[in-house]
Design a protein around this motif. Structure first.
Motif, PDB file in Angstrom:
ATOM      1  N   ASN A  98      32.580  54.897  34.457  1.00 17.15           N
ATOM      2  CA  ASN A  98      33.432  54.362  35.527  1.00 17.15           C
ATOM      3  C   ASN A  98      32.617  54.126  36.799  1.00 17.15           C
ATOM      4  N   GLU A  99      31.784  55.068  37.102  1.00 13.16           N
ATOM      5  CA  GLU A  99      30.959  54.987  38.302  1.00 13.16           C
ATOM      6  C   GLU A  99      30.024  53.777  38.224  1.00 13.16           C
ATOM      7  N   ASN A 102      32.002  50.561  38.474  1.00 13.96           N
ATOM      8  CA  ASN A 102      32.349  50.276  39.867  1.00 13.96           C
ATOM      9  C   ASN A 102      31.123  49.816  40.659  1.00 13.96           C
ATOM     10  N   ARG A 105      30.306  46.271  39.764  1.00 15.43           N
ATOM     11  CA  ARG A 105      31.244  45.315  40.365  1.00 15.43           C
ATOM     12  C   ARG A 105      30.971  45.102  41.851  1.00 15.43           C
ATOM     13  N   THR A 106      30.844  46.207  42.575  1.00 16.95           N
ATOM     14  CA  THR A 106      30.696  46.064  44.022  1.00 16.95           C
ATOM     15  C   THR A 106      29.324  45.517  44.392  1.00 16.95           C
TER      16      THR A 106
END
Length: 267
Positions: A98-99, A102, A105-106
């Motif tokens: 998940n990290e 994320n 994506r960012t």
DNA sequence: AATCCCTTCAACCGCCGTCTC
DNA sequence: TGAGACGGCGGTTGAAGGGAT
């Protein structure tokens, strides 16, 4: 599952829920999530428990920004595996899928924006541009159809220093908890303490450790730090001897070895 | 000081693979 | 061997923080 879907809690986890989950994972290992969800008295699905553990509560997790070598590794691995986040995460100890997802994506969005901006400024059609501080260029399209939003310029590798506490990041991890009403507990002051790492998972683990010292009826069946799940034999022995499973399904808070009061007094 | 907008990330959803009976 | 239960994974969403205006 015995729990009615409608009675299941959703949304942000409270400190108390975290504590309960950590305790029960400590007891039973991080495998049988539905069982843990039932036994702990948490009104959460097994899935939700697993996710909370894997992405947040696991003591083996690193917190904070990815180190530059980790960032490079993510780029390399993504060019190799694509969006196989769990596969990538396995190569980065202490980081979760998940990290990384994320992060990708960012940061990739930022990078893409920066690229776009540079491209629009420069008449040169050169596509060999890489982010100034990045030493890795991916060979495939950077973003999977990510919407491009023009934002303020910022370097892709703008690390800016780690300013979050080990567990509590910039914002509270307990968004909707009931600490506002619990004026006596330490938790009630938590939101203002968060920047200083009000109650980290280390502390929770420590507390659990000290509880075990206090009460020899509570014994872990495995060491969470070694990530060794309990053997089936141990598990079955434990279940049949320690818990009174007769009622099944519902080993509610009344059987939770730490009372809410004890919990708050430890906060 | 108020409001808007962007960024971050925790958590949910749905699908798929594996396991167990 | 098939069905149901469960766990894992990738995609997506939404709340909250914080900076810009």
């Amino acid at each position: 599952m015995g729990q009615d879907e409608e009675t299941m809690r959703k949304g942000p986890w409270t400190e108390h829920e975290d504590f309960q989950l950590v305790f029960h994972v400590h007891m039973f290992g991080d495998r049988r999530w539905d069982f843990i969800a039932n036994v702990s008295g948490l009104k959460r699905t097994g899935k939700s428990c697993r996710l909370r553990w894997v992405n947040y509560l696991n003591p083996g997790l690193k917190r904070g920004k990815l180190a530059p070598h980790e960032e490079r590794l993510v780029l390399e691995l993504h060019s190799k595996f694509g969006n196989r986040w769990s596969k990538i995460a396995r190569k980065l100890p202490g980081r979760t899928d998940n990290e990384i997802k994320n992060y990708w994506r960012t940061h990739m969005r930022k990078k893409a924006q920066e690229k776009k901006r540079v491209a629009s400024r420069s008449p040169s059609p050169s596509l060999s541009h890489c982010s100034s501080s990045s030493s890795v260029c991916t060979s495939q399209p950077i973003i999977d159809s990510m919407p491009m939003i023009e934002t303020k310029e910022r370097s892709f590798y703008d690390t800016g220093g780690v300013k979050m506490a080990p567990v509590m990041k910039g914002k509270s991890n307990y968004k909707n908890d009931n600490r506002k009403t619990d004026t006596n507990s330490r938790a009630s002051n938590c939101s203002s303490d968060i920047q200083e790492g009000c109650y980290s998972m280390d502390e929770i683990w420590k507390d659990i450790g000290s509880l075990e010292d206090d009460d020899d009826s509570i014994k872990p069946v495995f060491d969470p730090y070694t990530e060794i799940a309990p053997s089936l034999t141990t598990w079955d022995n434990y279940v049949s001897s320690s818990w009174m499973m007769s009622g099944q399904d519902e080993l509610s808070m009344t059987t939770f070895p730490i009372t809410s009061q004890q919990f708050s007094s430890r906060l």
